[in-house]
Design a protein around this motif. Structure first.
Motif, PDB file in Angstrom:
ATOM      1  N   ASP A 121       0.815  -1.214   0.000  1.00 28.18           N
ATOM      2  CA  ASP A 121       0.000   0.000   0.000  1.00 28.18           C
ATOM      3  C   ASP A 121       0.850   1.267   0.000  1.00 28.18           C
ATOM      4  O   ASP A 121       0.329   2.378   0.090  1.00 28.18           O
ATOM      5  N   GLY A 122       2.186   1.107  -0.083  1.00 27.43           N
ATOM      6  CA  GLY A 122       3.076   2.258  -0.121  1.00 27.43           C
ATOM      7  C   GLY A 122       3.455   2.809   1.240  1.00 27.43           C
ATOM      8  O   GLY A 122       4.217   3.772   1.322  1.00 27.43           O
ATOM      9  N   LYS A 123       2.946   2.203   2.318  1.00 27.84           N
ATOM     10  CA  LYS A 123       3.257   2.695   3.657  1.00 27.84           C
ATOM     11  C   LYS A 123       4.584   2.129   4.157  1.00 27.84           C
ATOM     12  O   LYS A 123       4.914   0.987   3.890  1.00 27.84           O
ATOM     13  N   ASN A 124       5.297   2.957   4.922  1.00 29.19           N
ATOM     14  CA  ASN A 124       6.578   2.539   5.482  1.00 29.19           C
ATOM     15  C   ASN A 124       6.339   1.560   6.619  1.00 29.19           C
ATOM     16  O   ASN A 124       5.588   1.846   7.556  1.00 29.19           O
ATOM     17  N   LEU A 125       6.994   0.390   6.541  1.00 29.76           N
ATOM     18  CA  LEU A 125       6.802  -0.652   7.545  1.00 29.76           C
ATOM     19  C   LEU A 125       7.966  -0.772   8.513  1.00 29.76           C
ATOM     20  O   LEU A 125       7.846  -1.425   9.537  1.00 29.76           O
ATOM     21  N   GLY A 126       9.095  -0.174   8.197  1.00 28.43           N
ATOM     22  CA  GLY A 126      10.279  -0.298   9.038  1.00 28.43           C
ATOM     23  C   GLY A 126      11.528  -0.098   8.216  1.00 28.43           C
ATOM     24  O   GLY A 126      11.498   0.561   7.171  1.00 28.43           O
ATOM     25  N   VAL A 127      12.623  -0.707   8.660  1.00 29.14           N
ATOM     26  CA  VAL A 127      13.893  -0.600   7.939  1.00 29.14           C
ATOM     27  C   VAL A 127      14.550  -1.978   7.874  1.00 29.14           C
ATOM     28  O   VAL A 127      14.236  -2.868   8.670  1.00 29.14           O
ATOM     29  N   VAL A 128      15.458  -2.138   6.926  1.00 32.72           N
ATOM     30  CA  VAL A 128      16.231  -3.377   6.825  1.00 32.72           C
ATOM     31  C   VAL A 128      17.301  -3.370   7.912  1.00 32.72           C
ATOM     32  O   VAL A 128      18.131  -2.463   7.957  1.00 32.72           O
ATOM     33  N   ASP A 129      17.263  -4.370   8.773  1.00 30.98           N
ATOM     34  CA  ASP A 129      18.265  -4.474   9.832  1.00 30.98           C
ATOM     35  C   ASP A 129      19.478  -5.251   9.371  1.00 30.98           C
ATOM     36  O   ASP A 129      20.605  -4.924   9.748  1.00 30.98           O
ATOM     37  N   ASP A 130      19.282  -6.293   8.538  1.00 30.18           N
ATOM     38  CA  ASP A 130      20.401  -7.136   8.140  1.00 30.18           C
ATOM     39  C   ASP A 130      19.971  -8.085   7.027  1.00 30.18           C
ATOM     40  O   ASP A 130      18.773  -8.189   6.703  1.00 30.18           O
ATOM     41  N   LEU A 131      20.958  -8.778   6.459  1.00 33.09           N
ATOM     42  CA  LEU A 131      20.731  -9.830   5.483  1.00 33.09           C
ATOM     43  C   LEU A 131      21.331 -11.116   6.025  1.00 33.09           C
ATOM     44  O   LEU A 131      22.412 -11.101   6.611  1.00 33.09           O
ATOM     45  N   VAL A 132      20.644 -12.229   5.816  1.00 30.15           N
ATOM     46  CA  VAL A 132      21.130 -13.533   6.278  1.00 30.15           C
ATOM     47  C   VAL A 132      21.638 -14.320   5.084  1.00 30.15           C
ATOM     48  O   VAL A 132      20.905 -14.517   4.105  1.00 30.15           O
ATOM     49  N   PHE A 133      22.905 -14.769   5.154  1.00 34.00           N
ATOM     50  CA  PHE A 133      23.517 -15.536   4.071  1.00 34.00           C
ATOM     51  C   PHE A 133      23.455 -17.028   4.359  1.00 34.00           C
ATOM     52  O   PHE A 133      23.471 -17.461   5.516  1.00 34.00           O
ATOM     53  N   ASP A 134      23.433 -17.811   3.282  1.00 32.68           N
ATOM     54  CA  ASP A 134      23.547 -19.252   3.443  1.00 32.68           C
ATOM     55  C   ASP A 134      25.022 -19.646   3.369  1.00 32.68           C
ATOM     56  O   ASP A 134      25.907 -18.791   3.292  1.00 32.68           O
ATOM     57  N   ALA A 135      25.290 -20.961   3.361  1.00 32.85           N
ATOM     58  CA  ALA A 135      26.674 -21.439   3.375  1.00 32.85           C
ATOM     59  C   ALA A 135      27.426 -21.077   2.102  1.00 32.85           C
ATOM     60  O   ALA A 135      28.666 -21.079   2.086  1.00 32.85           O
TER      61      ALA A 135
END
Length: 297
Positions: A121-135
């Motif tokens: 809906d275009g509303k701000n939900l928060g921010v990206v805290d981090d990315l999780v990587f695989d092996a």
């Protein structure tokens, strides 16, 4: 196709009518049928409009090039630097003289972390805290911090990387679109990333600012300032800063991510390259505007 007898499709009253009267009655009946059809279609479209956001909660935000033109923040050819138009390049970096720059397919992890997260809906939900990587060094999940400031209690939620669309806002900053509403995000299970912080290789943040030990002690150390990912989330390059003192006068280059040797969080990452080898690599810049004139490099 044989037509049904007219008298069966368009019944008329029992008394006699002439041809003109029959034609008029048929036209009136057709108008009533058309009106009924239009009303039914309108109701169906209205219902679909209310149902769509709910159905798309966890769906990847896939858009066509034509849709990109009408959605604010989406990357389009006109919005990107001319050098980023080389989408056919097999790599996420491209060379300009003695400099390398991200291509149009590159994603800088350091600029995704902290980016705004926007719902359907275009509303701000928060921010990206981090990315999780695989092996294999590919981003599989995006950790979103909704934050107490957004009224959701300040918890973290992890969603699939494939369910996001990484775009740009009107200020050319990274923005992440997801197919989840604020209500869905609020009700999602809270994610605890603290166990991953101890491994030193499963979070994007565990690389950013990380010390890099070069081939020998005489070569000194460097620091990872960013990771360059491709569209699928795979880490392709680590941006290394080296040669400066207290963050001043250093150089920056990109080395293949696979050349880094994994280490625990409290230990430097190892890179089997000498300082001279790093100096021979092209300098890394985020845009052509950053690249100095030939005589200044």
């Amino acid at each position: 196709m044989e037509r049904a007898p007219r008298t069966s499709r368009f019944p008329v009253s029992g008394h006699a009518v002439n041809g003109a009267a029959r034609l008029t009655e048929r036209r009136n009946l057709m108008k009533r049928l058309l009106t009924t059809t239009v009303l039914a279609a309108s109701v169906a479209l209205a219902s679909a409009g209310y149902a769509a956001p709910e159905d798309a909660k966890n769906a990847p935000t896939e858009v066509t090039p034509a849709q990109q033109q009408s959605r604010p923040g989406m990357e389009t050819p006109d919005d990107m630097p001319s050098t980023a138009l080389e989408e056919s390049s097999p790599d996420v970096l491209m060379t300009r003289g003695n400099a390398t720059l991200p291509s149009g397919t590159a994603i800088a992890a350091g600029r995704v972390i902290g980016a705004d997260v926007v719902g359907p809906d275009g509303k701000n939900l928060g921010v990206v805290d981090d990315l999780v990587f695989d092996a294999n060094g590919a981003a599989k999940r995006v950790i979103i911090a909704d934050g107490a400031m957004f009224g959701f209690g300040g918890k973290m939620v992890a969603i699939d990387f494939d369910g996001t669309s990484i775009t740009r806002d009107e200020n050319d900053d990274r923005m992440v679109r997801i197919g989840m509403t604020a209500e869905t995000l609020e009700n999602a299970t809270e994610f605890d990333k603290s166990p991953l912080e101890k491994t030193g290789g499963e979070l994007a943040s565990s690389y950013l600012g990380r010390e890099v030990a070069l081939a020998t002690e005489e070569d000194g150390t460097g620091e990872i300032s960013d990771l360059i990912l491709d569209r699928s989330g795979a880490a392709k390059y680590a941006v290394i800063e080296y040669g400066g003192r207290l963050g001043v006068g250093g150089n920056r280059t990109a080395v293949e991510f696979g050349k880094l040797t994994a280490a625990r969080a409290e230990e430097p990452v190892k890179l089997a390259m000498t300082l001279d080898e790093l100096r021979q690599k092209p300098a890394f810049f985020y845009s052509e505007e950053e690249v100095p004139e030939a005589g200044e490099m």
